[in-house]
Design a protein around this motif. Sequence first.
Motif, PDB file in Angstrom:
ATOM      1  N   ARG A   1       0.807  -1.218   0.000  1.00  0.00           N
ATOM      2  CA  ARG A   1       0.000   0.000   0.000  1.00  0.00           C
ATOM      3  C   ARG A   1       0.847   1.279   0.000  1.00  0.00           C
ATOM      4  O   ARG A   1       0.409   2.325   0.463  1.00  0.00           O
ATOM      5  CB  ARG A   1      -0.964   0.014   1.203  1.00  0.00           C
ATOM      6  CG  ARG A   1      -1.940  -1.158   1.243  1.00  0.00           C
ATOM      7  CD  ARG A   1      -2.695  -1.213   2.566  1.00  0.00           C
ATOM      8  NE  ARG A   1      -1.791  -1.432   3.679  1.00  0.00           N
ATOM      9  CZ  ARG A   1      -1.393  -2.629   4.087  1.00  0.00           C
ATOM     10  NH1 ARG A   1      -1.843  -3.714   3.485  1.00  0.00           N
ATOM     11  NH2 ARG A   1      -0.560  -2.744   5.096  1.00  0.00           N
ATOM     12  N   PHE A   2       2.077   1.211  -0.482  1.00  0.00           N
ATOM     13  CA  PHE A   2       2.968   2.385  -0.493  1.00  0.00           C
ATOM     14  C   PHE A   2       2.356   3.519  -1.310  1.00  0.00           C
ATOM     15  O   PHE A   2       1.812   3.298  -2.392  1.00  0.00           O
ATOM     16  CB  PHE A   2       4.333   2.023  -1.076  1.00  0.00           C
ATOM     17  CG  PHE A   2       5.293   3.186  -1.132  1.00  0.00           C
ATOM     18  CD1 PHE A   2       5.905   3.652   0.019  1.00  0.00           C
ATOM     19  CD2 PHE A   2       5.565   3.829  -2.343  1.00  0.00           C
ATOM     20  CE1 PHE A   2       6.785   4.727  -0.015  1.00  0.00           C
ATOM     21  CE2 PHE A   2       6.441   4.891  -2.390  1.00  0.00           C
ATOM     22  CZ  PHE A   2       7.062   5.341  -1.235  1.00  0.00           C
ATOM     23  N   ASP A   3       2.430   4.728  -0.779  1.00  0.00           N
ATOM     24  CA  ASP A   3       1.894   5.919  -1.439  1.00  0.00           C
ATOM     25  C   ASP A   3       3.045   6.910  -1.656  1.00  0.00           C
ATOM     26  O   ASP A   3       3.530   7.536  -0.713  1.00  0.00           O
ATOM     27  CB  ASP A   3       0.806   6.545  -0.565  1.00  0.00           C
ATOM     28  CG  ASP A   3       0.178   7.780  -1.207  1.00  0.00           C
ATOM     29  OD1 ASP A   3       0.612   8.166  -2.311  1.00  0.00           O
ATOM     30  OD2 ASP A   3      -0.746   8.350  -0.600  1.00  0.00           O
ATOM     31  N   SER A   4       3.471   7.056  -2.900  1.00  0.00           N
ATOM     32  CA  SER A   4       4.620   7.909  -3.215  1.00  0.00           C
ATOM     33  C   SER A   4       4.332   9.385  -2.997  1.00  0.00           C
ATOM     34  O   SER A   4       5.255  10.198  -2.916  1.00  0.00           O
ATOM     35  CB  SER A   4       5.059   7.679  -4.667  1.00  0.00           C
ATOM     36  OG  SER A   4       4.010   8.000  -5.567  1.00  0.00           O
ATOM     37  N   THR A   5       3.061   9.745  -2.865  1.00  0.00           N
ATOM     38  CA  THR A   5       2.717  11.161  -2.687  1.00  0.00           C
ATOM     39  C   THR A   5       2.812  11.603  -1.229  1.00  0.00           C
ATOM     40  O   THR A   5       2.753  12.795  -0.943  1.00  0.00           O
ATOM     41  CB  THR A   5       1.289  11.439  -3.197  1.00  0.00           C
ATOM     42  OG1 THR A   5       0.337  10.732  -2.377  1.00  0.00           O
ATOM     43  CG2 THR A   5       1.132  10.994  -4.656  1.00  0.00           C
ATOM     44  N   GLN A   6       2.970  10.663  -0.321  1.00  0.00           N
ATOM     45  CA  GLN A   6       3.061  11.014   1.093  1.00  0.00           C
ATOM     46  C   GLN A   6       4.400  11.679   1.413  1.00  0.00           C
ATOM     47  O   GLN A   6       5.436  11.321   0.851  1.00  0.00           O
ATOM     48  CB  GLN A   6       2.938   9.767   1.970  1.00  0.00           C
ATOM     49  CG  GLN A   6       1.528   9.329   2.273  1.00  0.00           C
ATOM     50  CD  GLN A   6       1.505   8.214   3.309  1.00  0.00           C
ATOM     51  OE1 GLN A   6       2.367   7.331   3.310  1.00  0.00           O
ATOM     52  NE2 GLN A   6       0.520   8.244   4.185  1.00  0.00           N
ATOM     53  N   THR A   7       4.388  12.608   2.343  1.00  0.00           N
ATOM     54  CA  THR A   7       5.631  13.157   2.870  1.00  0.00           C
ATOM     55  C   THR A   7       6.141  12.212   3.955  1.00  0.00           C
ATOM     56  O   THR A   7       5.391  11.362   4.460  1.00  0.00           O
ATOM     57  CB  THR A   7       5.411  14.544   3.487  1.00  0.00           C
ATOM     58  OG1 THR A   7       4.529  14.407   4.629  1.00  0.00           O
ATOM     59  CG2 THR A   7       4.777  15.493   2.471  1.00  0.00           C
ATOM     60  N   GLU A   8       7.404  12.341   4.337  1.00  0.00           N
ATOM     61  CA  GLU A   8       7.952  11.504   5.406  1.00  0.00           C
ATOM     62  C   GLU A   8       7.203  11.737   6.710  1.00  0.00           C
ATOM     63  O   GLU A   8       6.972  10.809   7.481  1.00  0.00           O
ATOM     64  CB  GLU A   8       9.445  11.791   5.586  1.00  0.00           C
ATOM     65  CG  GLU A   8      10.338  11.099   4.581  1.00  0.00           C
ATOM     66  CD  GLU A   8      10.234   9.582   4.679  1.00  0.00           C
ATOM     67  OE1 GLU A   8      10.608   9.013   5.730  1.00  0.00           O
ATOM     68  OE2 GLU A   8       9.778   8.959   3.697  1.00  0.00           O
ATOM     69  N   GLU A   9       6.820  12.986   6.942  1.00  0.00           N
ATOM     70  CA  GLU A   9       6.078  13.308   8.159  1.00  0.00           C
ATOM     71  C   GLU A   9       4.727  12.603   8.172  1.00  0.00           C
ATOM     72  O   GLU A   9       4.318  12.027   9.197  1.00  0.00           O
ATOM     73  CB  GLU A   9       5.880  14.820   8.258  1.00  0.00           C
ATOM     74  CG  GLU A   9       5.192  15.258   9.543  1.00  0.00           C
ATOM     75  CD  GLU A   9       5.059  16.763   9.658  1.00  0.00           C
ATOM     76  OE1 GLU A   9       4.500  17.233  10.664  1.00  0.00           O
ATOM     77  OE2 GLU A   9       5.525  17.474   8.737  1.00  0.00           O
ATOM     78  N   ASP A  10       4.029  12.616   7.040  1.00  0.00           N
ATOM     79  CA  ASP A  10       2.731  11.936   6.956  1.00  0.00           C
ATOM     80  C   ASP A  10       2.893  10.431   7.058  1.00  0.00           C
ATOM     81  O   ASP A  10       2.054   9.743   7.635  1.00  0.00           O
ATOM     82  CB  ASP A  10       2.043  12.288   5.637  1.00  0.00           C
ATOM     83  CG  ASP A  10       1.554  13.730   5.601  1.00  0.00           C
ATOM     84  OD1 ASP A  10       1.402  14.321   6.691  1.00  0.00           O
ATOM     85  OD2 ASP A  10       1.339  14.258   4.492  1.00  0.00           O
ATOM     86  N   ARG A  11       3.966   9.923   6.487  1.00  0.00           N
ATOM     87  CA  ARG A  11       4.192   8.474   6.457  1.00  0.00           C
ATOM     88  C   ARG A  11       4.330   7.906   7.867  1.00  0.00           C
ATOM     89  O   ARG A  11       3.936   6.767   8.132  1.00  0.00           O
ATOM     90  CB  ARG A  11       5.436   8.186   5.617  1.00  0.00           C
ATOM     91  CG  ARG A  11       5.606   6.738   5.186  1.00  0.00           C
ATOM     92  CD  ARG A  11       6.549   6.650   4.016  1.00  0.00           C
ATOM     93  NE  ARG A  11       5.900   7.093   2.783  1.00  0.00           N
ATOM     94  CZ  ARG A  11       6.440   7.892   1.878  1.00  0.00           C
ATOM     95  NH1 ARG A  11       7.651   8.374   2.071  1.00  0.00           N
ATOM     96  NH2 ARG A  11       5.783   8.230   0.795  1.00  0.00           N
ATOM     97  N   HIS A  12       4.905   8.695   8.777  1.00  0.00           N
ATOM     98  CA  HIS A  12       5.096   8.237  10.154  1.00  0.00           C
ATOM     99  C   HIS A  12       4.144   8.937  11.121  1.00  0.00           C
ATOM    100  O   HIS A  12       4.337   8.874  12.339  1.00  0.00           O
ATOM    101  CB  HIS A  12       6.540   8.484  10.588  1.00  0.00           C
ATOM    102  CG  HIS A  12       7.544   7.744   9.751  1.00  0.00           C
ATOM    103  ND1 HIS A  12       7.666   6.374   9.755  1.00  0.00           N
ATOM    104  CD2 HIS A  12       8.464   8.200   8.849  1.00  0.00           C
ATOM    105  CE1 HIS A  12       8.622   6.017   8.920  1.00  0.00           C
ATOM    106  NE2 HIS A  12       9.115   7.093   8.350  1.00  0.00           N
ATOM    107  N   GLY A  13       3.124   9.589  10.558  1.00  0.00           N
ATOM    108  CA  GLY A  13       2.163  10.302  11.387  1.00  0.00           C
ATOM    109  C   GLY A  13       1.041   9.420  11.894  1.00  0.00           C
ATOM    110  O   GLY A  13       0.863   8.279  11.450  1.00  0.00           O
ATOM    111  N   PHE A  14       0.252   9.965  12.804  1.00  0.00           N
ATOM    112  CA  PHE A  14      -0.825   9.214  13.455  1.00  0.00           C
ATOM    113  C   PHE A  14      -1.790   8.580  12.456  1.00  0.00           C
ATOM    114  O   PHE A  14      -2.177   7.417  12.608  1.00  0.00           O
ATOM    115  CB  PHE A  14      -1.598  10.146  14.399  1.00  0.00           C
ATOM    116  CG  PHE A  14      -2.782   9.497  15.043  1.00  0.00           C
ATOM    117  CD1 PHE A  14      -2.637   8.714  16.176  1.00  0.00           C
ATOM    118  CD2 PHE A  14      -4.065   9.650  14.503  1.00  0.00           C
ATOM    119  CE1 PHE A  14      -3.740   8.105  16.767  1.00  0.00           C
ATOM    120  CE2 PHE A  14      -5.164   9.050  15.083  1.00  0.00           C
ATOM    121  CZ  PHE A  14      -4.997   8.266  16.216  1.00  0.00           C
TER     122      PHE A  14
END
Length: 261
Positions: free
Chosen positions: A51-64
Motif C-alpha cells: 500500500r505504499f503511497d509515493s505522494t506522502q511526505t515523510e512526516e505523513d508516512r510516520h504520522g498518526f
Amino acid sequence: MGPTEKTIKRLFALSGNLCAFPGCSLPIVESAGTITGEICHIHAQKAGGPRFDSTQTEEDRHGFDNLILLCRRHHRIVDSQPEAFSAEALEELKKIREKEMGRPEQATDAFFAKILLGDLRRVIVNNDSGNVIVDSPGAVQANTVNVRTTRKAVHIQPAAGTIGADQEASRYVQYLISRYNQFASADRSRATTFSYGAISKNVEKSFGAPWRMLAIEDFEPVCAYLQQRIGKTRIAKSNLSKGARSFTIFADFGKKSGDKG
C-alpha cells in the motif's frame, strides 16, 4: 525519521491496548511488559511495500493517521494480502477500534510508547561478540544494519519469546523439517534437484521471518504448515493409505529420548 513518542502515546491510548483486527483480543503490550503487538504503517514506509503511497511526505508516512497497532500475526496477514486489506479498509478498522476502546491518554502511556518504539527500532549487540538481535520477535525489520567483526561468521541469537528460544519447540520444528526433507528427497520423480534448505526458506517467506526468530505464538501455525508439506509427499500419501503415521504430533514428541517419530 520515524514515529514520535507523542504519536505512539496517542495511538496506544486510542487502541485500548488491543490489536485493531476485528475479533482479535490480543493486547499490544501485556501487563508484564511483554510486547505482543507492533506499530504498523497503513501505507508502507518504503517503496515496494504494501500500500505504499509515493505522494506522502515523510512526516505523513510516520504520522498518526498512517499508523495502526496490530498483533504480530495480523500484521503479517494484512501486509501479505494488500489487495484484500486496502489502506481504506485498515483506516476503517482503526476507526472502529478507536470508537470501541479509545480513552484519554494516561501517564503510563509514555512507558508503553517507549517500549513499542524500542521494539520497532531495536538492534542489540552483546559485548561486541558478534551476537546480534534485530527486531526479534516480529516482522518489522531494521532499515540498515552494518556489522563489523573479526569473526568469520555472525550468529543471530533468538530473543526470549521466540520459537528458537524455546528448546522443545525448536527441537520439534527441526524434527518436522528433517522429516519433510527425508520424505521429499526420496522422491525420484522430481524434475529438479532437491534442496534441503528450501523448506526453511519457504517458512520464512510464508511467515515473514526465519522460523527461529518468529514469536512463540507462531509455533502452531508453523508446525501446521510443515505437517501439511509432509502430508503432500509421496511417502506420506503411501503411509496414509496403509494407516501409518508420517510424523509424531507435538504432544507425543520427546516422550522418549531421541524420539524420531
